[in-house]
Design an enzyme around this catalytic site. Sequence first.
Site, short mmCIF file in Angstrom:
data_model
loop_
_atom_site.label_atom_id
_atom_site.label_comp_id
_atom_site.label_asym_id
_atom_site.label_seq_id
_atom_site.Cartn_x
_atom_site.Cartn_y
_atom_site.Cartn_z
CD GLU A 202 -3.19 -0.87 2.07
OE1 GLU A 202 -3.15 0.09 2.86
OE2 GLU A 202 -4.13 -1.65 2.00
CD GLU A 391 -4.00 -5.91 3.61
OE1 GLU A 391 -4.84 -5.09 4.05
OE2 GLU A 391 -2.78 -5.79 3.76
#
Length: 486
Positions: A202, A391
Amino acid sequence: MSNNVSRRQFAKIAGLSAAGIAGPLDAEAKPTSTQRSASNFPPGFLWGTATSSYQVEGAVNEDGRGVSIWDNFVRIPGKIEDGSSGERANEHYHRYKDDIARIKELGCKAYRFSVAWPRVFPDGDGKSNPKGLDFYNRLVDELLKNGIEPWLTLYHWDLPQSLQDRFGGWRSTETCKIFGDYAAYVAKHLTDRVRNVFTLNESGRFVYFGYGIGIDAPGLTLPQAEVNQVRHNSALAHGLAVQAVRAHGRRGTRVGPAENIDACIPAIDTPEHVRAAAIALREMNAGYLNVIMEGRYTDAFLKFAGADAPKYTDAELKIISSPVDFLGLNIYAPQHYIVPSDQGAGFAPLPIPKSFPHMNSDWLRVGPETIYWVPKLAAKIWKTDAIYISENGASGADQVTPDGKIYDTDRIMYLRNYLAQLQRATAEGVPVRGYFLWSLMDNFEWVYGLNKRFGLYHVNFDTQVRTPKLSADFYRNVIANNAAGA
Ligand code: BG6
């Protein structure tokens, strides 16, 4: 969009869906075997769960681990909602064997974990710490012993503090180069057993939150030009890691990003909206994923950034766009519902209504169609044939009831609906090959501390007792049937 147009379009859609409903209601209630298999995921679909080092390991002062930026950041008063830290977290460093037994209990075939850079190189570079690496050797061996594939993330935000102090962390390309060396070292020592590597987790979050608005470590609030430079550096670090894994890993080791792609969804399912959403997805991700996949910043991105655009060389763009083996996408919430526009690049994000439903985190809006549209559009834009949902999951205000159980029907609702949409995508041939549920167990959720629970297993952080929630049964059933269920 004028009111008239929107009313007309909605009326059309409403008409279509009414027509759609008529079919299933008329059909025989019991599904035939073909219908049943049509609701399954493809054979071999990879089911997994995920965690990250600082969020679960604890043992921050053991076996020579160096200090990370999060160790220091959590000590700043007011930064973590409940004043907790990852110092102890889930004590996974010592309890990893039990935790792996829980992964096995779920029937998962894969586990995504991250390596804490300061365990392996306490200062980020220089002298390695064999005891730190040994933990990951033990972890990987135990996973394999239990028939679970290790999926390793090189960076999940726990940057060695020394690199922050010496170079300003990701503000400097020095850190990128050192990250490449660290990636080479990890690849050399672990890819005899680890076949899949995620580079950075991320960029979309840690760059802006850590360097733009100061709510994640290292807590900086830099001007936009510098934030853009940090983002560029994160893409460069990704590229250097890809090259390092190719050069030093076992042949055939696969490598790719794990990005919280800025999720753009067509406001309604019309060819015009879908086209606009595809343009939006590319442009809204121009600073990281798109430059990785295309090797250039888009014209609209450079125009919008103007004088704040990152400085870079062609050689850097080449490194950044080193070919990847898969795209890892962290998909939680819909970020932008998109409509076509005759302004700018041809799309416009709609404002999100205040009443939009969300889970136990304000940011976690419930939009199951996100996990259908985003991989579908991403596969099309970037022509990838392997996407992994690195995720997805939901926070809940989980309560242990007097019978000792946790009935997290809200999480099950979220997962069931997201997985049904993911199955819809795979049934259409969207190349999603696997799914990692966040998270195996409740853990240290960054700025929220221990208050937000994302786990399939409830964790009592005083006793460290893990208790399966009802969602653990749900997920076990999903995996066993290779289907989301209705
Ligand atoms: C992702 C991160 O952003 O979402 C995870 O990769 C994180 O590390 C998860 O735990 C939930 O986010 P948050 O901010 O609610 O803790």
